[in-house]
Design an enzyme around this catalytic site. Structure first.
Site, PDB file in Angstrom:
ATOM      1  N   CYS A  85       0.827  -1.200   0.000  1.00  0.00           N
ATOM      2  CA  CYS A  85       0.000   0.000   0.000  1.00  0.00           C
ATOM      3  C   CYS A  85       0.869   1.262   0.000  1.00  0.00           C
ATOM      4  O   CYS A  85       1.460   1.588  -1.032  1.00  0.00           O
ATOM      5  CB  CYS A  85      -0.990  -0.035   1.157  1.00  0.00           C
ATOM      6  SG  CYS A  85      -2.340   1.160   0.966  1.00  0.00           S
ATOM      7  N   HIS A 100      -3.591  -5.018   0.845  1.00  0.00           N
ATOM      8  CA  HIS A 100      -3.051  -5.392   2.154  1.00  0.00           C
ATOM      9  C   HIS A 100      -3.085  -6.906   2.336  1.00  0.00           C
ATOM     10  O   HIS A 100      -4.026  -7.450   2.919  1.00  0.00           O
ATOM     11  CB  HIS A 100      -3.854  -4.714   3.270  1.00  0.00           C
ATOM     12  CG  HIS A 100      -3.579  -3.263   3.407  1.00  0.00           C
ATOM     13  ND1 HIS A 100      -2.645  -2.763   4.287  1.00  0.00           N
ATOM     14  CD2 HIS A 100      -4.093  -2.182   2.761  1.00  0.00           C
ATOM     15  CE1 HIS A 100      -2.601  -1.448   4.195  1.00  0.00           C
ATOM     16  NE2 HIS A 100      -3.464  -1.074   3.269  1.00  0.00           N
ATOM     17  N   GLU A 144      -1.606  -8.630   4.422  1.00  0.00           N
ATOM     18  CA  GLU A 144      -1.613  -8.985   5.850  1.00  0.00           C
ATOM     19  C   GLU A 144      -3.020  -9.023   6.428  1.00  0.00           C
ATOM     20  O   GLU A 144      -3.225  -9.537   7.538  1.00  0.00           O
ATOM     21  CB  GLU A 144      -0.734  -8.010   6.639  1.00  0.00           C
ATOM     22  CG  GLU A 144      -1.381  -6.693   7.038  1.00  0.00           C
ATOM     23  CD  GLU A 144      -1.510  -5.685   5.906  1.00  0.00           C
ATOM     24  OE1 GLU A 144      -2.078  -4.593   6.128  1.00  0.00           O
ATOM     25  OE2 GLU A 144      -1.040  -5.977   4.781  1.00  0.00           O
TER      26      GLU A 144
END
Length: 232
Positions: free
Chosen positions: A116, A212, A214
């Site tokens: 990002c 993202h 994660e």
């Protein structure tokens, strides 16, 4: 058994954070980052900003791979733009630190993944610019949205993700002018926003993704970084 690759992840730097009875300045990182590194087969190390001369190069020299994490907007002065009213407050210490980390990784060939903000900063570091605001790429405050991205066949990302995939997103800025040394690795299916960039001229692994990983369960992008770090 070979040692697990050591993956450094840049951190947020907050003026005040709260835990227990404490409200103090803190370098912090959402837990999804270190957990993603660990699940992908790496060891995670947090990299808080360090203003000492040469510190970025010294840190990167000890790493097998580097992740530049998500976070606040890049200060527009970094890419020669005036501030849009919708751009967030600057994070100058973090900008300087992460740009130095990126430069050190590119100079030394340490595998690099930007997530990002990290992707946006990679583009800025190499001379590109950013769109300071676009709609439709974030959910409600504090909630990730999901949309489909289409990897570009024949690219590094197209090898890692050979098919369109739905990804978790939360951003309002994006690549505007792509740096000369970068190529697009994926586009948003709905509006064509550049969703990944990569550096084909680099000796090693250099990739940025706008989403993202994660925040989801797909380990492929991080596994690709960890694999590259292991080879290095």
């Amino acid at each position: 058994m070979p040692p697990l690759p050591l993956i450094g992840v840049s951190t947020y730097l907050e003026a005040t954070a709260h835990w227990g009875v404490w409200n103090l300045p803190a370098a912090l990182l959402p837990a999804g980052y270190h957990r993603l590194v660990q699940r992908a087969g790496g060891l995670a190390a947090m990299l808080p900003p360090d203003t000492a001369p040469g510190s970025a190069a010294a840190v990167v020299s000890r790493l097998d791979g580097l992740v530049i994490s998500g976070g606040p907007d890049v200060e527009p002065i970094r890419y020669g733009a005036s501030v849009d009213p919708r751009t967030g407050p600057p994070a100058r210490e973090r900008d300087a630190w992460e740009l130095a980390l990126i430069e050190a990784a590119l100079s030394s060939g340490v595998p690099l993944l930007g997530i990002c903000r990290g992707m946006q900063l990679l583009n800025v570091a190499l001379g590109g610019t950013l769109v300071q605001h676009l709609d439709g790429h974030a959910g409600a405050p504090g909630v990730f949205d999901w949309h489909e991205v289409k990897p570009v066949p024949g690219t590094l990302l197209g090898t890692v993700l050979p098919e369109p995939v739905s990804v978790p997103t939360f951003h309002h800025q994006a690549v505007d002018r792509l740096a000369d040394d970068l190529i697009p690795g994926a586009y948003a299916s709905e509006d064509g926003t550049v969703e990944a960039v990569e550096m084909p001229s680099a000796e090693g692994f250099v990739l940025g993704v706008q989403w993202h990983p994660e925040a989801g369960d797909d380990l492929r992008v991080m596994r690709a970084l960890v694999a590259a770090a292991g080879r290095g």
